[in-house]
Design a protein around this motif. Structure first.
Motif, PDB file in Angstrom:
ATOM      1  N   MET A 100      -5.580  -2.928 -10.906  1.00  0.00           N
ATOM      2  CA  MET A 100      -5.254  -2.002  -9.811  1.00  0.00           C
ATOM      3  C   MET A 100      -6.212  -0.828  -9.761  1.00  0.00           C
ATOM      4  N   ASP A 101      -6.329  -0.220  -8.555  1.00  0.00           N
ATOM      5  CA  ASP A 101      -7.098   1.002  -8.382  1.00  0.00           C
ATOM      6  C   ASP A 101      -6.322   2.182  -8.932  1.00  0.00           C
ATOM      7  N   ALA A 102      -7.049   3.262  -9.200  1.00  0.00           N
ATOM      8  CA  ALA A 102      -6.420   4.461  -9.760  1.00  0.00           C
ATOM      9  C   ALA A 102      -5.862   5.379  -8.687  1.00  0.00           C
ATOM     10  N   ASP A 103      -6.252   5.155  -7.435  1.00  0.00           N
ATOM     11  CA  ASP A 103      -6.046   6.218  -6.432  1.00  0.00           C
ATOM     12  C   ASP A 103      -4.684   6.186  -5.757  1.00  0.00           C
ATOM     13  N   LEU A 104      -3.729   5.434  -6.309  1.00  0.00           N
ATOM     14  CA  LEU A 104      -2.338   5.390  -5.857  1.00  0.00           C
ATOM     15  C   LEU A 104      -2.164   4.677  -4.523  1.00  0.00           C
ATOM     16  N   GLN A 105      -3.252   4.078  -3.984  1.00  0.00           N
ATOM     17  CA  GLN A 105      -3.055   3.183  -2.841  1.00  0.00           C
ATOM     18  C   GLN A 105      -2.380   1.896  -3.318  1.00  0.00           C
ATOM     19  N   ASP A 106      -2.504   1.619  -4.610  1.00  0.00           N
ATOM     20  CA  ASP A 106      -1.817   0.486  -5.226  1.00  0.00           C
ATOM     21  C   ASP A 106      -0.620   1.068  -5.996  1.00  0.00           C
ATOM     22  N   ASP A 202       3.764  -2.170   0.784  1.00  0.00           N
ATOM     23  CA  ASP A 202       3.231  -1.244   1.780  1.00  0.00           C
ATOM     24  C   ASP A 202       2.168  -0.382   1.129  1.00  0.00           C
ATOM     25  N   ARG A 203       0.947  -0.407   1.701  1.00  0.00           N
ATOM     26  CA  ARG A 203      -0.152   0.375   1.134  1.00  0.00           C
ATOM     27  C   ARG A 203      -0.080   1.825   1.615  1.00  0.00           C
ATOM     28  N   GLN A 204      -0.365   2.733   0.701  1.00  0.00           N
ATOM     29  CA  GLN A 204      -0.291   4.154   1.018  1.00  0.00           C
ATOM     30  C   GLN A 204      -1.632   4.675   1.541  1.00  0.00           C
ATOM     31  N   GLU A 205      -1.586   5.786   2.229  1.00  0.00           N
ATOM     32  CA  GLU A 205      -2.778   6.513   2.675  1.00  0.00           C
ATOM     33  C   GLU A 205      -3.485   7.073   1.448  1.00  0.00           C
ATOM     34  N   ARG A 206      -4.864   7.089   1.430  1.00  0.00           N
ATOM     35  CA  ARG A 206      -5.592   7.665   0.288  1.00  0.00           C
ATOM     36  C   ARG A 206      -5.449   9.152   0.224  1.00  0.00           C
TER      37      ARG A 206
HETATM   38 MG    MG Z   1      -9.072   3.163  -2.877  1.00  0.00          MG
END
Ligand code: MG
Ligand code: UDP
Length: 206
Positions: A100-106, A202-206
């Motif tokens: 997973m990515d770190a940026d909380l979109q995941d 549901d994917r979040q906004e960056r």
């Molecule tokens: Mg990202």
């Protein structure tokens, strides 16, 4: 049998590049997921890809506080795909690895559903966005990429999926044996085969 193993070892692998703004929340939310699902032996491997900010320090402090967290520190910025590959090698002894990515979109809260799909028999689990937060030119770029990529390959990737997902141990071993040095993770994940499942989120906004 997999389901009779009392506490499977699940590793989370996350490349990190200049993410000090979101890391405290990521670490807290991962901890919450781990604490509310004691049926797994959790481990989070955060690969610092040569960040220029305080990312590595934040991860190091967390690892000292909580041994479920580990820092892998690369000597410079190698790029996302290389950082992910380094993490997958570190995670090779896990029963399953969440990427997973770190940026909380995941969102970390989706991880238990990925693990559940794996325990039901999938060796590769893809987290698939129900809706993508991106719009406009960026959205159009993604659509064009997937249209072209789909025509070029016999192993198309699920358009609304990315890094976020899970690989069982056999899939991790297959991935770690690949000779490619310049990798595109979702493409190789489709290419290695194995029974695959999708988990919607549901994917979040960056
Ligand atoms: Mg990202
Ligand atoms: N990342 C990395 N090395 C880089 C660039 C990004 O390890 O050189 C990490 C970043 O911290 C994040 C993930 O890779 O956890 C995905 O990066 P980003 O969110 O920028 O990609 P996007 O979501 O736009 O595809």
């Amino acid at each position: 049998m997999r389901s009779s193993a009392p506490r499977p070892g699940i590793a989370i692998v996350t490349p990190v590049f200049n993410e000090e703004a979101v890391l405290p929340e990521l670490l807290a939310r991962l901890t919450a997921v781990f604490d509310t699902h004691p049926g797994c032996n959790w481990r989070a491997i955060l690969v610092d890809d040569g960040s220029h900010d305080g990312s590595a320090t934040l991860i190091r402090v967390q690892a000292e506080r909580d041994p479920r967290f580990a820092l892998v520190e690369l000597s410079r910025n190698f790029g996302f795909q290389s950082a992910l590959s380094a993490g997958l090698i570190q995670a090779a002894s896990a029963d399953a690895v969440v990427t997973m990515d770190a940026d909380l979109q995941d969102p970390p809260e989706v991880i238990p559903a990925l693990v559940a799909a794996w325990r039901e028999g999938a060796e590769v689990v893809r987290a698939v966005r129900r809706s993508r937060a991106e719009r406009g030119v960026r959205r159009a770029g993604f659509d064009l990429f997937h249209a072209l990529y789909g025509r070029l390959t016999d192993y198309p990737i699920e358009p609304n999926s990315g890094t976020f997902g899970l690989l069982g141990r056999a899939a991790v071993e297959a991935f770690n044996r690949l000779p490619e040095r310049h990798r595109y993770f979702p493409g190789l994940r489709a290419w290695i085969g194995f029974p695959t499942a999708n988990v919607q989120y549901d994917r979040q906004e960056r």
